[in-house]
Design an enzyme around this catalytic site. Structure first.
Site, PDB file in Angstrom:
ATOM      1  N   GLN A  86       0.815  -1.215   0.000  1.00 37.70           N
ATOM      2  CA  GLN A  86       0.000   0.000   0.000  1.00 37.70           C
ATOM      3  C   GLN A  86       0.844   1.259   0.000  1.00 37.70           C
ATOM      4  O   GLN A  86       0.430   2.302  -0.512  1.00 37.70           O
ATOM      5  CB  GLN A  86      -0.949   0.002   1.202  1.00 37.70           C
ATOM      6  CG  GLN A  86      -2.043  -1.031   1.104  1.00 37.70           C
ATOM      7  CD  GLN A  86      -2.934  -0.825  -0.112  1.00 37.70           C
ATOM      8  OE1 GLN A  86      -3.633   0.168  -0.234  1.00 37.70           O
ATOM      9  NE2 GLN A  86      -2.898  -1.787  -1.034  1.00 37.70           N
TER      10      GLN A  86
ATOM     11  N   HIS B 147       1.351   3.341  -3.208  1.00 30.69           N
ATOM     12  CA  HIS B 147       0.321   4.199  -3.780  1.00 30.69           C
ATOM     13  C   HIS B 147       0.806   5.630  -3.933  1.00 30.69           C
ATOM     14  O   HIS B 147       0.462   6.304  -4.904  1.00 30.69           O
ATOM     15  CB  HIS B 147      -0.934   4.183  -2.897  1.00 30.69           C
ATOM     16  CG  HIS B 147      -1.946   3.167  -3.314  1.00 30.69           C
ATOM     17  ND1 HIS B 147      -2.897   3.409  -4.268  1.00 30.69           N
ATOM     18  CD2 HIS B 147      -2.165   1.902  -2.895  1.00 30.69           C
ATOM     19  CE1 HIS B 147      -3.667   2.338  -4.425  1.00 30.69           C
ATOM     20  NE2 HIS B 147      -3.240   1.412  -3.600  1.00 30.69           N
TER      21      HIS B 147
ATOM     22  N   GLU C 272      -7.973   2.786   6.954  1.00 35.04           N
ATOM     23  CA  GLU C 272      -8.737   2.408   5.764  1.00 35.04           C
ATOM     24  C   GLU C 272      -8.703   0.893   5.545  1.00 35.04           C
ATOM     25  O   GLU C 272      -9.738   0.253   5.390  1.00 35.04           O
ATOM     26  CB  GLU C 272      -8.144   3.129   4.549  1.00 35.04           C
ATOM     27  CG  GLU C 272      -8.807   2.767   3.235  1.00 35.04           C
ATOM     28  CD  GLU C 272      -8.089   3.370   2.045  1.00 35.04           C
ATOM     29  OE1 GLU C 272      -8.692   3.393   0.959  1.00 35.04           O
ATOM     30  OE2 GLU C 272      -6.930   3.807   2.176  1.00 35.04           O
ATOM     31  N   HIS C 273      -7.507   0.332   5.486  1.00 29.58           N
ATOM     32  CA  HIS C 273      -7.331  -1.113   5.312  1.00 29.58           C
ATOM     33  C   HIS C 273      -6.687  -1.685   6.568  1.00 29.58           C
ATOM     34  O   HIS C 273      -5.670  -1.165   7.033  1.00 29.58           O
ATOM     35  CB  HIS C 273      -6.393  -1.427   4.142  1.00 29.58           C
ATOM     36  CG  HIS C 273      -6.800  -0.809   2.846  1.00 29.58           C
ATOM     37  ND1 HIS C 273      -6.203   0.341   2.340  1.00 29.58           N
ATOM     38  CD2 HIS C 273      -7.732  -1.178   1.931  1.00 29.58           C
ATOM     39  CE1 HIS C 273      -6.749   0.640   1.179  1.00 29.58           C
ATOM     40  NE2 HIS C 273      -7.685  -0.254   0.899  1.00 29.58           N
TER      41      HIS C 273
ATOM     42  N   ASP D 197      -8.363  -4.529  -3.371  1.00 24.43           N
ATOM     43  CA  ASP D 197      -8.169  -3.412  -4.293  1.00 24.43           C
ATOM     44  C   ASP D 197      -8.543  -3.772  -5.727  1.00 24.43           C
ATOM     45  O   ASP D 197      -9.038  -2.929  -6.475  1.00 24.43           O
ATOM     46  CB  ASP D 197      -6.701  -2.963  -4.275  1.00 24.43           C
ATOM     47  CG  ASP D 197      -6.401  -1.981  -3.151  1.00 24.43           C
ATOM     48  OD1 ASP D 197      -7.348  -1.533  -2.485  1.00 24.43           O
ATOM     49  OD2 ASP D 197      -5.213  -1.659  -2.959  1.00 24.43           O
TER      50      ASP D 197
ATOM     51  N   HIS E 291     -47.685  25.565  12.054  1.00 23.03           N
ATOM     52  CA  HIS E 291     -47.697  24.106  12.124  1.00 23.03           C
ATOM     53  C   HIS E 291     -48.925  23.645  12.909  1.00 23.03           C
ATOM     54  O   HIS E 291     -49.632  22.710  12.514  1.00 23.03           O
ATOM     55  CB  HIS E 291     -46.439  23.590  12.831  1.00 23.03           C
ATOM     56  CG  HIS E 291     -45.183  23.608  12.016  1.00 23.03           C
ATOM     57  ND1 HIS E 291     -44.649  24.764  11.523  1.00 23.03           N
ATOM     58  CD2 HIS E 291     -44.361  22.596  11.621  1.00 23.03           C
ATOM     59  CE1 HIS E 291     -43.527  24.479  10.864  1.00 23.03           C
ATOM     60  NE2 HIS E 291     -43.345  23.167  10.896  1.00 23.03           N
TER      61      HIS E 291
END
Length: 436
Positions: free
Chosen positions: A253, A256, A321-322, A355, A415
């Site tokens: 990862q 990235h 995230e992961h 992924d 109302h």
């Protein structure tokens, strides 16, 4: 809790130092497109991507020609991956159901699940052509029932041409319109509309910091899936996994981008103290070492704790995230963890599977937003809209009397008048009982 930081990453203030400049740049681009429409989009595409065709939209004939250049093996691989994504999205959709119930005699409440009408899907290019993002966004939107799905991706920066595999993936996923257009200008064109692109109701998909900031600023003009920052990975490990697998899963990862956090959280002294050496060994032969190595140097962390319970507490605090679970009993974490984008249970799976191919969605929450949201899924494209029906005069009077008093408490007298009119209109005068 005995938490020992073996290696620290860059602090949040340093990481966000340049964000104000990003906000200003994005704001200027969005304003330019909002004011000047397609002319601005063409100018910006030429400026940033050296791409300024007569039309950004690919015709059916152009798509067919581009897809024909993709190898049969790659086409088969794309179809297989999309079959997995489609199957899981269909199962997810089947869990959503319309409901209708009579809550009290004469009062019916319900909700309907309605797909949004149009969605713009951004499929990133840049350093890596994110082919799989077409499956995750376009295909999932079509499974949800979205009538019009627009797909945008930038030209290949190396060739200056449409990225063939990405176009093939968008085509196979069912995109109704395919545009070779990238960056903030693509987000703005989809949100505001131009003379070439009709505006959409929602924008989804990952992207770089400029694309992410564009989504943040466009929220409200259109809906969005979530705000996603740089990819993150947290490897939770005990002494049942070897250091080679841990390093591989972290670097998988980190490649990235140079600002992608990669964290080892472990109860193993051997892993904590041996990881750096193994990372350095793998970086010597990794083709993307320039990116992954910088990400690890600046954002890599090693955290050592004593117990399994502490692993859960710290992992939930990180809210990654992961989360790769290289542990003896991953189901323990499945039962107890609450903050994560996606879990990868055991050594046989890994984040790359999620992924690219396994079927779950890879557009996931980052920067601790897993505390309050999950990732992109078929339900993100569906609005759950309520309705109500009052069947009898008696029910309208019953609800109206309660409503009238509650409106008066709040001072909402108009109302209250709505309720009082129904009570007056639908209350039947009691029958007169003759005196004996």
């Amino acid at each position: 809790m005995a938490r020992r930081i073996i290696k620290a990453g860059m602090n949040a203030e340093a990481a966000d130092a340049g964000h104000q400049k990003v906000k200003e740049i994005v704001n200027g681009i969005l304003d330019d497109v909002r004011r000047n429409g397609g002319a601005a989009v063409h100018r910006l595409s030429e400026q940033f991507d050296r791409w300024n065709p007569k039309s950004f939209r690919l015709s059916a004939e152009q798509i067919e020609e581009i897809v024909a250049t993709v190898s049969p093996r790659t086409m088969d691989d794309l179809r297989w991956a999309q079959a997995q994504v489609r199957r899981f999205a269909q199962i997810q959709k089947s869990t959503l159901r319309d409901v209708e119930i009579e809550t009290i005699p004469g009062v019916v409440l319900g909700h309907k699940n309605i797909p949004v009408n149009s969605v713009g899907c951004y499929i990133p290019g840049g350093r890596y052509p994110m082919v799989a993002s077409a499956h995750m966004s376009v295909l999932t939107a079509k499974v949800a029932g979205v009538k019009r799905v627009v797909a945008c991706t930038p030209p290949n920066p190396h060739t200056g041409l449409p990225p063939a595999e990405t176009v093939a993936a968008m085509y196979l996923a069912g995109a109704d319109e395919v545009y070779i257009l990238g960056g903030v200008q693509a987000m703005a064109a989809m949100a505001y509309g131009t003379d070439e692109i009709a505006p959409v109701d929602m924008i989804v998909g990952p992207g770089n910091q400029y694309v992410a900031e564009a989504k943040r600023q466009l929220f409200g003009v259109v809906g969005i899936d979530l705000l996603a920052g740089p990819t993150e990975v947290l490897v939770v490990a005990d002494d049942t996994v070897d250091v080679e697998m841990v390093a591989t899963d972290l670097l998988g990862q980190a490649e990235h981008g140079p600002n992608s956090p990669a964290i080892l959280l472990t109860t193993s002294e051997a892993l904590a103290h041996g990881l750096q050496t193994e990372i350095e060994r793998q970086l010597r032969t990794l083709p993307t070492a320039d990116v992954a190595g910088k990400a690890w140097a600046d954002y890599g962390e090693i955290i050592l704790v004593d117990t399994r319970e502490e692993l859960v507490l710290v992992a939930d605090e990180i809210a990654s995230e992961h989360v790769q679970l290289n542990v003896a009993d991953p189901d323990y974490f499945l039962r107890h963890m609450t903050n994560y984008g996606a879990l990868f249970l055991g050594n046989r799976t890994n984040v790359a599977y999620g992924d690219k191919a396994i079927g779950t969605n890879h557009t996931l929450p980052t920067k601790k937003s897993a505390r309050f949201t999950g990732g992109l899924w078929v339900g993100k494209f569906i609005k759950t809209c309520t309705y109500q029906r009052v069947l009898t005069d008696e029910a309208s009077v019953e609800v109206g009397e309660y409503c009238s008093r509650l409106c008066e408490i709040e001072g909402f007298m108009a109302h209250k008048a709505q309720a009082d009119l129904r009570v007056k209109r639908y209350r039947h005068a009691p029958e007169t009982v003759p005196a004996k």
